[in-house]
Design a protein around this motif. Structure first.
Motif, mmCIF file in Angstrom:
data_model
loop_
_atom_site.group_PDB
_atom_site.id
_atom_site.type_symbol
_atom_site.label_atom_id
_atom_site.label_comp_id
_atom_site.label_asym_id
_atom_site.label_seq_id
_atom_site.Cartn_x
_atom_site.Cartn_y
_atom_site.Cartn_z
ATOM 1 N N LEU B 320 38.255 38.920 43.963
ATOM 2 C CA LEU B 320 37.942 38.263 45.234
ATOM 3 C C LEU B 320 39.215 37.713 45.865
ATOM 4 C CD1 LEU B 320 34.762 36.242 44.200
ATOM 5 C CD2 LEU B 320 34.865 38.459 45.310
ATOM 6 N N ILE B 325 36.626 33.960 48.961
ATOM 7 C CA ILE B 325 36.107 32.821 48.197
ATOM 8 C C ILE B 325 35.691 31.704 49.151
ATOM 9 C CG2 ILE B 325 36.773 31.014 46.569
ATOM 10 C CD1 ILE B 325 38.530 33.150 45.194
ATOM 11 N N GLU B 326 36.553 31.445 50.133
ATOM 12 C CA GLU B 326 36.209 30.414 51.111
ATOM 13 C C GLU B 326 35.003 30.848 51.940
ATOM 14 O OE1 GLU B 326 37.777 27.593 50.857
ATOM 15 O OE2 GLU B 326 36.526 26.674 52.402
ATOM 16 N N LEU B 328 32.536 32.621 50.894
ATOM 17 C CA LEU B 328 31.338 32.398 50.078
ATOM 18 C C LEU B 328 30.883 30.940 50.181
ATOM 19 C CD1 LEU B 328 32.231 34.439 46.884
ATOM 20 C CD2 LEU B 328 30.231 34.777 48.315
ATOM 21 N N ARG B 329 31.849 30.031 50.194
ATOM 22 C CA ARG B 329 31.499 28.612 50.314
ATOM 23 C C ARG B 329 30.881 28.334 51.679
ATOM 24 N NH1 ARG B 329 37.285 26.964 47.761
ATOM 25 N NH2 ARG B 329 36.775 27.583 45.650
ATOM 26 N N HIS B 330 31.431 28.984 52.691
ATOM 27 C CA HIS B 330 30.871 28.797 54.021
ATOM 28 C C HIS B 330 29.472 29.386 54.130
ATOM 29 C CE1 HIS B 330 35.077 27.971 55.569
ATOM 30 N NE2 HIS B 330 34.357 26.953 55.989
ATOM 31 N N GLN B 336 22.731 28.451 53.177
ATOM 32 C CA GLN B 336 22.171 28.000 51.892
ATOM 33 C C GLN B 336 21.956 29.171 50.940
ATOM 34 O OE1 GLN B 336 20.328 26.832 54.864
ATOM 35 N NE2 GLN B 336 21.960 25.314 54.863
ATOM 36 N N ILE B 337 22.908 30.047 50.898
ATOM 37 C CA ILE B 337 22.751 31.191 49.998
ATOM 38 C C ILE B 337 23.907 31.220 49.005
ATOM 39 C CG2 ILE B 337 23.976 32.938 51.366
ATOM 40 C CD1 ILE B 337 21.272 34.598 50.610
ATOM 41 N N MET B 338 23.534 31.395 47.754
ATOM 42 C CA MET B 338 24.559 31.491 46.723
ATOM 43 C C MET B 338 24.453 32.839 46.043
ATOM 44 S SD MET B 338 24.520 27.687 45.148
ATOM 45 C CE MET B 338 25.662 27.800 43.812
ATOM 46 N N PHE B 339 25.588 33.432 45.846
ATOM 47 C CA PHE B 339 25.619 34.754 45.221
ATOM 48 C C PHE B 339 25.638 34.614 43.703
ATOM 49 C CE2 PHE B 339 26.708 35.967 49.395
ATOM 50 C CZ PHE B 339 26.495 37.321 49.499
ATOM 51 N N ILE B 341 27.472 35.883 40.722
ATOM 52 C CA ILE B 341 28.807 36.481 40.566
ATOM 53 C C ILE B 341 29.034 36.825 39.101
ATOM 54 C CG2 ILE B 341 31.256 36.181 41.016
ATOM 55 C CD1 ILE B 341 30.462 33.897 42.932
ATOM 56 N N THR B 343 31.469 38.900 36.396
ATOM 57 C CA THR B 343 32.699 39.666 36.195
ATOM 58 C C THR B 343 32.388 40.880 35.343
ATOM 59 O OG1 THR B 343 33.139 38.036 34.500
ATOM 60 C CG2 THR B 343 34.515 37.944 36.442
ATOM 61 N N PRO B 345 34.474 43.307 33.282
ATOM 62 C CA PRO B 345 35.779 43.720 32.781
ATOM 63 C C PRO B 345 35.869 45.237 32.756
ATOM 64 C CG PRO B 345 34.409 42.913 30.987
ATOM 65 C CD PRO B 345 33.640 42.668 32.242
#
Lengths: 175, 373
Positions: B320, B325-326, B328-330, B336-339, B341, B343, B345
């Protein structure tokens, strides 16, 4: 003498690696190690070139001569008697250099090759067996605990991106 | 959108564009304070003011209040109206800066947007029009935004500092977006590129192509780099050259890299050979980062996933970017949505850097402004 022995060993291990298996690491590493130990760089060079060019059949054919000569202790007499055997072993291109440098080592080498080879093989097999069995045993010891440990290690090693992204929000507080 | 929601407050000039775009889409007003308050020249810059003017042009009923010094901005978004618009962009940033914002907004207009943007088409900061055309448009198509009128055309090229470029962007409107499942990027099947030169020798573009190919030819045979030498009025006001490369995978993912020469009178002269070679290496790095979406378009993909139907969308991204990243915070504070996330490898199968699997359920955003026919 000790010098001769070490050279022979070096030659033996190289030959062994050739015949038993080209890529056998133990043989090669042993050869390298012993060559390193030698201060007689030239002699080492001869033995390697010899072992590179002579095949197992040739070595066996010259065994009789070499056994005879190995009974002699004096180096000077050896040099004459081994003249024939050496010519058999060495390719014409390498003749010159070999003649100049000590030829007495060749015979002792070839004589001991077979015995040493056998010893080496036996030793190897034992070694393999022991490592395999012990490895297998270790591998089977409490698998569930190992799995749990691996899982926890993985959990800690991979960063929690969700926390990194959303957890550190400070300025976005709603008014 | 017209319903007054309580506003969000921010401080600082960072991510201004993100905030304004998300505010427009969510209908929530924003108040941004302390915009370069401690700077020698405080307040909004020209290019930011120009972006706000652009937002004003494509919306209907927006309220924009800026204080005397320009350090505080209040933006109450109106309805996205669209239609045929012209806009003179600031030459401080390239058209890509404005286009990135428009790509987020255009599918949700009342009328299909057809906009003429004038300014700098290629610079060293923002994604160029060439790259957006090659990467962002196919991405929007994955979300169901498609049609004959969907195009981005470079009429004139303009390099900084003079500018003088012109771009036409037209985008159809959609009521809803399709959810996507982009989890397998596939393998690189071809590389395309565009080496452009304006107001310099046309040979520059050929030199760029040669040096870029010298690196890329080792990896894949299917490479074609077009040269584009614009003359006269179409070449803008300043000299310059550059290269943009796009790698296409078997599954329709586009990964891009680009470089442009230093603007006239700024910095040392750049050799076209160096530029071509460096750009090819940048492309290799982008391929190493991988993912199903180019790193310049990560945030666009995440936005369209958020605004999709109430269904699960998945997308595999490379590492990312800080901007993402910013973003996503916005997205969290506006929608009001959160992903989710995760990883991923890189295993033996998946080569390259670590990947991130982003999963979310769309908020079921539908384009209320679109008239039913």
């Amino acid at each position: 003498s000790s010098e001769e022995d070490s050279v022979v060993e070096g030659g033996r291990s190289i030959l062994e690696s050739k015949t038993v298996g080209e890529g056998s690491k133990e043989g090669l590493s042993a050869a390298n190690h012993q060559n390193d130990n030698l201060n007689l760089g030239k002699k080492a060079a001869i033995t390697t070139s010899d072992s590179g060019h002579c095949t197992a059949e040739e070595a066996l054919a010259s065994e009789d001569e070499s056994e005879e000569s190995s009974s002699f202790s004096s180096d000077d007499e050896d040099a004459e008697s081994t003249e024939i055997g050496r010519e058999k072993l060495v390719k014409p291109s390498h003749m010159g250099s070999v003649q100049e440098l000590g030829s007495e080592n060749l015979i002792d080498e070839t004589s001991d090759i077979e015995d040493l080879l056998k010893e080496e093989e036996e030793y190897k097999e034992e070694n393999n067996c022991s490592t395999e069995t012990s490895g297998a045993l270790k591998w089977k010891e409490d698998l569930s605990r190992k799995a749990a440990e691996a899982f926890l290690r993985q959990q800690q090693a991979t960063p929690n991106l969700r926390k990194l992204v959303y957890g550190t929000v400070t300025e976005n507080s709603e008014e | 959108m017209a319903t007054p929601a309580h506003s969000l407050g921010y401080a600082g000039c960072n991510f201004l564009r993100q905030r304004l775009v998300l505010s427009t889409l969510s209908g929530r007003p924003v108040k941004i304070r302390k915009i370069r308050a401690r700077d020698d020249s405080p307040g909004l810059r020209d290019f930011e003011a120009s972006f706000i003017r652009l937002l004003d042009k494509i919306t209907n009923g927006s309220r924009i209040e800026i204080n005397q010094t320009g350090t505080t901005l209040y933006y109450q978004p109106g309805l996205l109206y669209g239609g045929t618009v012209e806009h003179d962009c600031s030459v401080l940033r390239s058209i890509g800066y404005y286009l990135e914002g428009l790509l987020c907004l255009a599918p949700f207009m009342k009328h299909p947007l057809k906009i003429v943007l004038r300014g700098v088409t290629n610079d060293q900061v923002d994604p160029s029009v060439d790259v957006l055309k090659a990467t962002a448009l196919p991405l929007l198509k994955q979300f169901g935004i498609d049609g004959e009128s969907f195009e981005l055309k470079i009429v004139r090229r303009g390099m900084p500092p003079g500018g003088g470029g012109e771009v036409i962007f037209s985008c159809p409107v959609r009521k809803v977006l399709k959810p996507v499942q982009l989890t397998d990027p596939g393998k690189i099947k071809r590389i395309r590129g565009m080496a452009y030169s304006v107001r310099v020798s046309p040979q520059m573009a050929n030199r760029i192509v040669e040096s870029a190919r010298s690196i890329l030819n080792k990896f894949i045979p299917d490479i074609y780099i077009y040269t584009d030498h614009m003359k006269g009025l179409n070449s803008g006001k300043s000299p310059g050259f550059g290269l943009s490369l796009v790698a296409e995978t078997t599954n329709g993912t586009f990964l891009s890299a680009e470089l442009a020469s230093n603007p006239q009178g700024q910095g040392a002269a750049v050799l076209p050979e160096d530029l071509g070679r460096n750009c090819a290496q940048l492309l290799l790095e982008e391929i190493y980062r991988g993912g199903c979406v180019d790193s310049t378009n990560q945030s666009l993909a995440l936005l369209l996933m958020t605004l999709g139907q109430q269904d699960v969308s998945k997308v595999l991204l490379g590492p990312l970017s800080p901007y993402t990243i910013e973003f996503l915070r916005h997205l969290k504070s506006f929608f009001q949505i959160m992903f989710k996330i995760e990883t991923k490898p890189c295993g033996e199968e998946l080569k390259g850097g670590d990947k991130v699997l982003m999963t979310c359920v769309g908020i079921g955003f539908s384009n209320l402004s679109k008239t039913l026919k």
